[in-house]
Design an enzyme around this catalytic site. Structure first.
Site, PDB file in Angstrom:
ATOM      1  CE1 TYR A  99      -4.261   1.667   0.731  1.00  0.00           C
ATOM      2  CE2 TYR A  99      -2.713   3.323   1.543  1.00  0.00           C
ATOM      3  CZ  TYR A  99      -3.987   2.974   1.119  1.00  0.00           C
ATOM      4  OH  TYR A  99      -4.978   3.918   1.067  1.00  0.00           O
ATOM      5  CG  PHE A 159      -9.261  14.479 -24.978  1.00  0.00           C
ATOM      6  CD1 PHE A 159      -9.547  13.978 -26.239  1.00  0.00           C
ATOM      7  CD2 PHE A 159      -9.645  13.722 -23.875  1.00  0.00           C
ATOM      8  CE1 PHE A 159     -10.192  12.755 -26.397  1.00  0.00           C
ATOM      9  CE2 PHE A 159     -10.286  12.494 -24.030  1.00  0.00           C
ATOM     10  CZ  PHE A 159     -10.558  12.017 -25.286  1.00  0.00           C
ATOM     11  CG  ASP A 160     -13.848  13.984 -24.912  1.00  0.00           C
ATOM     12  OD1 ASP A 160     -12.665  13.641 -24.966  1.00  0.00           O
ATOM     13  OD2 ASP A 160     -14.775  13.158 -24.866  1.00  0.00           O
ATOM     14  CG  ASP A 200      -3.735  16.176 -22.458  1.00  0.00           C
ATOM     15  OD1 ASP A 200      -3.162  15.074 -22.347  1.00  0.00           O
ATOM     16  OD2 ASP A 200      -4.943  16.293 -22.691  1.00  0.00           O
ATOM     17  CB  ALA A 253      -2.313  11.445 -23.870  1.00  0.00           C
ATOM     18  CE  LYS A 306      -5.408   8.336 -24.677  1.00  0.00           C
ATOM     19  NZ  LYS A 306      -6.222   8.410 -23.443  1.00  0.00           N
ATOM     20  CG  HIS A 358     -18.799  11.131 -26.384  1.00  0.00           C
ATOM     21  ND1 HIS A 358     -18.626  12.163 -25.494  1.00  0.00           N
ATOM     22  CD2 HIS A 358     -17.704  10.343 -26.262  1.00  0.00           C
ATOM     23  CE1 HIS A 358     -17.472  12.010 -24.874  1.00  0.00           C
ATOM     24  NE2 HIS A 358     -16.889  10.920 -25.313  1.00  0.00           N
TER      25      HIS A 358
HETATM   26  N1  F0G Z   1      -5.917  13.809 -22.957  1.00  0.00           N
HETATM   27  C1  F0G Z   1      -5.916  13.349 -24.219  1.00  0.00           C
HETATM   28  C2  F0G Z   1      -5.211  14.112 -25.295  1.00  0.00           C
HETATM   29  C3  F0G Z   1      -6.581  12.164 -24.519  1.00  0.00           C
HETATM   30  O1  F0G Z   1      -6.595  11.725 -25.771  1.00  0.00           O
HETATM   31  C4  F0G Z   1      -7.239  11.463 -23.471  1.00  0.00           C
HETATM   32  C5  F0G Z   1      -7.949  10.228 -23.736  1.00  0.00           C
HETATM   33  C6  F0G Z   1      -7.184  11.979 -22.175  1.00  0.00           C
HETATM   34  C7  F0G Z   1      -6.505  13.158 -21.954  1.00  0.00           C
HETATM   35  C8  F0G Z   1      -7.852  11.279 -21.018  1.00  0.00           C
HETATM   36  O2  F0G Z   1      -7.153  10.143 -20.672  1.00  0.00           O
HETATM   37  O3  F0G Z   1      -8.706   8.230 -21.124  1.00  0.00           O
HETATM   38  O4  F0G Z   1      -6.717   7.979 -19.647  1.00  0.00           O
HETATM   39  O5  F0G Z   1      -8.667   9.281 -18.894  1.00  0.00           O
HETATM   40  N2  F0G Z   1      -8.249   9.848 -24.866  1.00  0.00           N
HETATM   41  C9  F0G Z   1      -8.898   8.615 -25.230  1.00  0.00           C
HETATM   42  C10 F0G Z   1      -9.152   8.623 -26.697  1.00  0.00           C
HETATM   43  C11 F0G Z   1     -10.071   8.248 -24.417  1.00  0.00           C
HETATM   44  O6  F0G Z   1      -9.854   7.703 -27.165  1.00  0.00           O
HETATM   45  O7  F0G Z   1      -8.684   9.505 -27.401  1.00  0.00           O
HETATM   46  P1  F0G Z   1      -7.865   8.833 -20.057  1.00  0.00           P
END
Ligand code: F0G
Length: 457
Positions: A72, A124-125, A214, A216, A257, A449
């Site tokens: 832990y 990103f969304d 960000d 990813a 990613k 979505h």
């Molecule tokens: N930022 C970017 C640029 C992303 O593409 C994503 C996720 C996230 C943040 C959030 O990360 O999914 O680990 O919570 N993108 C996925 C996609 C879901 O299909 O593009 P997460």
């Protein structure tokens, strides 16, 4: 003869995928209320819904999992990961989280206040969702070329420094940070140049505004810098990535990613005070600071994954596979966003099916057709994803209506790419028959979505 690139790995284990008939798929998608997220994966032949958490891990990652430490507190897997994150990003402080949006949730709990404005390059969304949930707003400062699907600008993820400066000048004291998404998923997996990162960083510094990446797909971004930007040809991916991060104050990461794992994320920062405050939220939302919602074994696999994803040979085969699909489609005349991005090929639904009205969700209609014809599951990046304006509750119509075909890492073969291209070609050849789209019959108040239900018009 020049030798082509070849995958720097061979296959040790295979996973069967199921074929089905067009009639079966018509039935299944209807039952799923025409939402591709509602399909069980055994009803999908080639799953291009996302490149997130869907890649294949290496034998080295699997063996690291066996030695994962599930303590832990003070897990050695955590310490191992912390060391790799420091090596790759250069940031002083590190907090694991269970995925990228969790990192956003924790960091934004510290940094975003009601009424704030957070500029960036097409957020990103989930990033936008976490900002808007806190009654703050985002401003897209992407360069204009980002919205032109045929412009060949090599770094369409770039921020327009003038636009950003304007926002800074109009909103003194109200901008807690800038989000810089590398590569920029929303505008098509488009990279950001080192030159632009430098310029944005300089502007942010002169206004005393932190710059948060960000990150990813930071490794894919570094590959593009190496291949397309003068002056970086001889640098390694790891050197480029570290230089990129040196221009910022911190990052949120979806390790699903470029971490090459199925689950995981983290925050890395230089500011001790923000880190300290973030640890409180991490403990509340994610878990103790030495696991943050991840298993020890997942942290161990991520430590190896970060090292592998920042190797040139891996990135070359990854990006070139996506580019192969993009080039084949371009040769077939299918309108795809140019240039081809890092993790996905984006179909331009405005050009593909202009006959379907925008308020009938033409990109969604196209995504459904690809599933019915070929069992391919892509995802709509258009009006459905853009959601409603949080204040007026009206549909937001983005400039682009896209269907994203995201390619999982190290998962599908070149033959799969050829199959996908052939399906697209067949749908393209019958595009003039498509006249009607879909109507929403049920939707959630935010990030609709995932669960939205449609009926066919
Ligand atoms: N930022 C970017 C640029 C992303 O593409 C994503 C996720 C996230 C943040 C959030 O990360 O999914 O680990 O919570 N993108 C996925 C996609 C879901 O299909 O593009 P997460």
């Amino acid at each position: 003869m020049e030798l082509p690139y070849a995958e720097p790995y061979k296959v040790k284990m295979v996973e069967s995928i199921k074929r089905s008939t067009k009639e079966q798929r018509e039935e299944w998608i209807k039952k799923a209320h025409y939402n591709l997220f509602n399909l069980s994966s055994d009803k999908v032949f080639i799953d291009l819904l996302t490149d997130s958490g869907t890649g294949a891990m290496s034998d080295k990652q699997w063996s690291a999992m066996m030695s994962g430490d599930e303590s832990y507190a003070g897990s050695t897997s955590y310490l191992q990961l912390k060391k790799v994150v420091k090596k790759i990003t250069g940031y002083k402080y590190f907090l694991p989280t269970h995925q990228g949006r969790a990192a956003e949730n924790v960091l934004f709990s510290v940094m975003v206040k009601k009424g704030n404005i957070i500029p960036g390059n097409s957020h990103f969304d989930t990033t936008k969702g976490h900002i808007e949930f806190r009654k703050a707003t985002t401003v897209d400062c992407s360069i204009d070329e980002a919205f032109n699907t045929i412009d060949q600008h090599p770094f369409k993820g770039n921020i327009d420094v003038e636009k950003l400066k304007n926002i800074f000048d109009k909103n003194p004291e109200n901008i807690p940070f800038v989000v810089f998404t590398i590569t920029c998923n929303t505008s098509g997996g488009q990279p950001v140049s080192m030159e632009n990162i430098k310029a944005v960083s300089k502007l942010c510094k002169s206004y005393g505004i932190p710059l948060i990446f960000d990150a990813a797909r930071f490794a894919e971004n570094a590959y593009f810098i190496k291949m397309k930007e003068k002056g970086y040809e001889d640098n390694s991916i790891k050197e480029i990535a570290k230089k990129v991060f040196s221009y910022g104050d911190g990052m949120t990461m979806s390790a699903k990613k470029d971490g090459l794992v199925n689950m995981g994320g983290f925050i890395a920062l230089n500011n001790e005070e923000i880190y300290k405050q973030a640890t409180v939220y991490n403990i509340m939302y994610e878990g103790f600071i030495t696991y943050g919602g991840m298993n020890g074994r997942d942290m161990a696999a991520l430590a190896v994954g970060l090292d592998e994803s920042t190797e040139f040979n891996y990135l070359e085969s990854r990006i070139e596979q996506v580019a192969f699909l993009g080039r084949t489609l371009t040769d077939f005349g299918v309108p795809v966003l140019q240039p081809i991005g890092g993790h996905a090929v984006f179909i331009d639904a405005n050009k593909f099916v202009p006959t379907i009205p925008r308020d009938e969700y033409r990109a969604q209609a196209l995504a459904i057709e690809l599933y019915i014809v070929g069992g391919i599951r892509g995802v709509e990046i258009g009006t459905v994803l853009a959601d409603r304006d949080p204040f007026t509750r009206k549909n937001r119509y983005p400039e682009l209506e896209l269907v994203r075909l995201a390619i999982p890492r190290r998962t599908y073969s070149l033959n799969h790419m050829k199959y996908i291209a052939a399906v697209l070609k067949n749908v393209y050849d019958t595009r003039n028959e498509a006249k009607y789209g879909y109507t929403i019959i049920d939707e959630a108040p935010i990030m609709r979505h995932f669960t939205v239900k449609f009926k066919k018009n």
